[in-house]
Write an enzyme that holds these catalytic residues in place. Structure first.
Site, PDB file in Angstrom:
ATOM      1  N   CYS A  57      41.763  43.923  39.766  1.00  0.00           N
ATOM      2  CA  CYS A  57      41.850  44.552  41.072  1.00  0.00           C
ATOM      3  C   CYS A  57      43.272  45.017  41.332  1.00  0.00           C
ATOM      4  O   CYS A  57      44.222  44.526  40.721  1.00  0.00           O
ATOM      5  CB  CYS A  57      41.442  43.586  42.192  1.00  0.00           C
ATOM      6  SG  CYS A  57      39.728  43.043  42.106  1.00  0.00           S
ATOM      7  N   ASN A  92      43.303  39.700  44.262  1.00  0.00           N
ATOM      8  CA  ASN A  92      43.368  40.019  42.841  1.00  0.00           C
ATOM      9  C   ASN A  92      43.455  38.712  42.070  1.00  0.00           C
ATOM     10  O   ASN A  92      44.415  37.969  42.203  1.00  0.00           O
ATOM     11  CB  ASN A  92      44.598  40.893  42.560  1.00  0.00           C
ATOM     12  CG  ASN A  92      44.909  41.077  41.094  1.00  0.00           C
ATOM     13  OD1 ASN A  92      46.052  41.311  40.732  1.00  0.00           O
ATOM     14  ND2 ASN A  92      43.917  40.975  40.227  1.00  0.00           N
ATOM     15  N   GLY A  93      42.411  38.402  41.274  1.00  0.00           N
ATOM     16  CA  GLY A  93      42.434  37.172  40.484  1.00  0.00           C
ATOM     17  C   GLY A  93      41.128  36.406  40.594  1.00  0.00           C
ATOM     18  O   GLY A  93      40.108  36.940  41.028  1.00  0.00           O
ATOM     19  N   GLY A 147      41.043  48.989  38.996  1.00  0.00           N
ATOM     20  CA  GLY A 147      39.677  48.762  39.452  1.00  0.00           C
ATOM     21  C   GLY A 147      39.035  50.061  39.883  1.00  0.00           C
ATOM     22  O   GLY A 147      39.626  50.808  40.671  1.00  0.00           O
ATOM     23  N   TYR A 165      48.493  45.584  28.043  1.00  0.00           N
ATOM     24  CA  TYR A 165      47.478  46.600  28.302  1.00  0.00           C
ATOM     25  C   TYR A 165      47.307  47.006  29.759  1.00  0.00           C
ATOM     26  O   TYR A 165      47.246  48.192  30.069  1.00  0.00           O
ATOM     27  CB  TYR A 165      46.122  46.111  27.755  1.00  0.00           C
ATOM     28  CG  TYR A 165      44.941  46.957  28.142  1.00  0.00           C
ATOM     29  CD1 TYR A 165      44.793  48.251  27.660  1.00  0.00           C
ATOM     30  CD2 TYR A 165      43.955  46.469  29.001  1.00  0.00           C
ATOM     31  CE1 TYR A 165      43.709  49.040  28.016  1.00  0.00           C
ATOM     32  CE2 TYR A 165      42.858  47.248  29.360  1.00  0.00           C
ATOM     33  CZ  TYR A 165      42.747  48.528  28.865  1.00  0.00           C
ATOM     34  OH  TYR A 165      41.677  49.307  29.216  1.00  0.00           O
TER      35      TYR A 165
END
Length: 500
Positions: free
Chosen positions: A9, A118-119, A35, A265
């Site tokens: 996210c 986020n997570g 996302g 990445y």
């Protein structure tokens, strides 16, 4: 479409700016790579006609450009000088459930509060059961909703204390953006798994997952939100020009564990995360890849009149490939970087007929080879990672059609051998190519159809990152080493009985 771990996210927030919603829109646009399932923005302002604070919200499935395709949404609906936004790729909670689209917004006894996350919460299952036993009714199956319930059930009197109380009860990997009636609150978990940065534009503070979101709005990067820091931006901040900070204690006595895959990445190369430029770190990954696997040891059939060519799998491995070429040239090994694969950036949904090979057609829709660069040459493909290996195989088959002398595949990270429990979406362990072939590199090379396959070692990965970023903070390498920095027997899993 590509055979990669999925992003989780992106979050963005800004306080005290007259165009808060618009800047949040641009911030989310820059964070779109994190996302692509859904997007949303919540703003806050005092409605004098209603004599209360209100939080208008707009969110839906799709890309940022599609969700906010009408400018009236940003100008007339999302009023207020404070806003938070969220791009979603689901790691917990159904991607098909509209109730799981963030940010989440609720009204409770002390006003409005919204959150974007986020997570992954490591203890989400236990918290959900505890709340369910108390009679709590859930609107979503996302672990993020649990944070709002913990706030509303807190016995603390002040709202900031309720929030801190809730944060003390959650474990795992999380960066949070929270909006109350008169505060913007940014939170990073004590291990610092996920990136979060503080910036400033037109005198107003903003917070984002990556600094590329600052660049698009002309904001200045100030610093990272520290691991365990709860950063509060409010009226007091306007008077003192300094946000207030609270700090959470690390769980299990563990140290900082920043996700190293962000550098490999996930993050954009033009971003600065964990206090260092991503481009610089990725070039260093290529440099260490050259030290461990110099081109003279890789290529065996180099014609005397043609240098080996190094091509990247665009776009995330571009800078690692450049680093690999530069280091080889520096130590006297002749080679050249070429654009051997062209990526189509305008790929939307593709419709595959029953007679077509689905994966092959998807790869060909997204990539094409440059025959003149490849034909008759020794070709070294540099990629940042291999997950299942299926896309790699189709890319190699495509390149073989251009008649190279040999093809070698170099990866600027170690083999992925274990799942992530901290917010990345990996296949199951038995789907990973390294595990399917018992980590036998020669068998893996045969599977993807190359003359040889070589990886950067785990030691080389860590050394490359630490040489480029001399921060004393540590990194999580669990997906490469199975060394989990916090316990993983917590049963993080997709919720059953999804509401669709």
């Amino acid at each position: 479409m590509t055979d990669k771990p999925r992003d989780y996210c992106g979050i963005f927030g800004i306080y005290n700016h007259p165009e808060a919603a618009l800047l949040t829109y641009y911030g989310l646009h820059a964070l779109q790579h994190r996302g692509q399932e859904s997007a949303g923005i919540v703003t806050s302002h005092y409605d004098s006609a209603k004599e209360r604070w209100v939080m208008p919200m707009h969110k839906d499935f799709g890309l940022v450009l599609n969700v906010f395709d009408d400018h009236k949404i940003l100008k007339k609906e999302l009023k207020g000088k404070a806003a938070i936004g969220h791009n979603r790729y689901s790691t917990t909670g159904s991607a098909r459930n509209p109730a799981n689209i963030q940010p989440f917004r609720v009204h409770y006894r002390d006003g409005n509060v919204a959150v974007g996350h986020n997570g992954n919460l490591a203890n989400a299952k236990q918290i959900r059961q505890r709340l369910r036993d108390k009679g709590v009714i859930f609107q979503s199956t996302s672990d993020t909703e649990l944070i709002l319930h913990l706030i509303s059930h807190s016995k603390k009197e002040k709202q900031i204390d309720q929030i801190l109380d809730a944060l003390d009860q959650i474990e795992g990997a999380y960066s949070l953006m929270m909006l109350t009636d008169n505060r913007l609150i940014a939170v990073r978990d004590p291990n610092g798994f996920r990136p979060l940065a503080l910036g400033k534009v037109d005198g107003s503070y903003c917070v984002a997952s990556e600094t590329c979101a600052f660049d698009i709005i002309g904001a200045e990067y100030i610093r990272d939100v520290e691991p365990g820091e709860v950063l509060v931006i409010d009226r007091n901040t306007l008077e003192t020009d300094k946000p207030t900070s609270y700090y959470l204690e690390p769980e299990y006595g563990t140290e900082t564990s920043q996700c190293i895959f962000e550098y490999v990445y996930f993050s954009r190369p033009d971003s600065r995360i964990f206090e260092e430029n991503v481009d610089k770190v990725r070039r260093n990954l290529g440099k260490y890849l050259a030290k461990e696997h110099p081109i003279t040891e890789v290529c065996k059939k180099v014609p005397p009149d043609k240098k080996p060519v190094v091509i990247s799998v665009p776009d995330s491995s571009n800078t690692a490939a450049l680093g690999y070429v530069h280091e080889n040239q520096k130590i006297g090994h002749e080679c050249k970087f070429e654009i051997g694969l062209i990526r189509n950036h305008y790929v939307g949904r593709t419709f595959i007929s029953p007679g077509q090979k689905s994966r092959d057609q998807k790869v060909r829709t997204k990539f094409n080879k440059v025959r003149g660069v490849i034909e008759g040459r020794s070709v070294i493909i540099v990629d940042d990672s291999i997950v299942r290996g299926t896309t790699s195989r189709y890319l190699v088959d495509m390149i073989r059609e251009a008649n190279p002398r040999e093809i070698h595949f170099l990866v600027s990270s170690p083999p992925i051998i274990s799942p992530c429990y901290y917010g990345m979406d990996f296949p199951s362990p038995d789907e990973l190519i390294a595990n399917r072939f018992d980590r036998d590199i020669d068998r893996m090379a045969k599977e993807i159809g190359v003359d040889s396959l070589r990886y950067l070692s785990p030691e080389g990965l860590v050394n490359a990152v630490k040489e480029a970023n001399d921060s004393e903070k540590g990194y999580c390498t669990a997906c490469f080493t199975e060394n989990y920095p916090v316990p993983v027997n917590f049963g993080v899993e997709k919720e059953e009985n999804e509401i669709v």
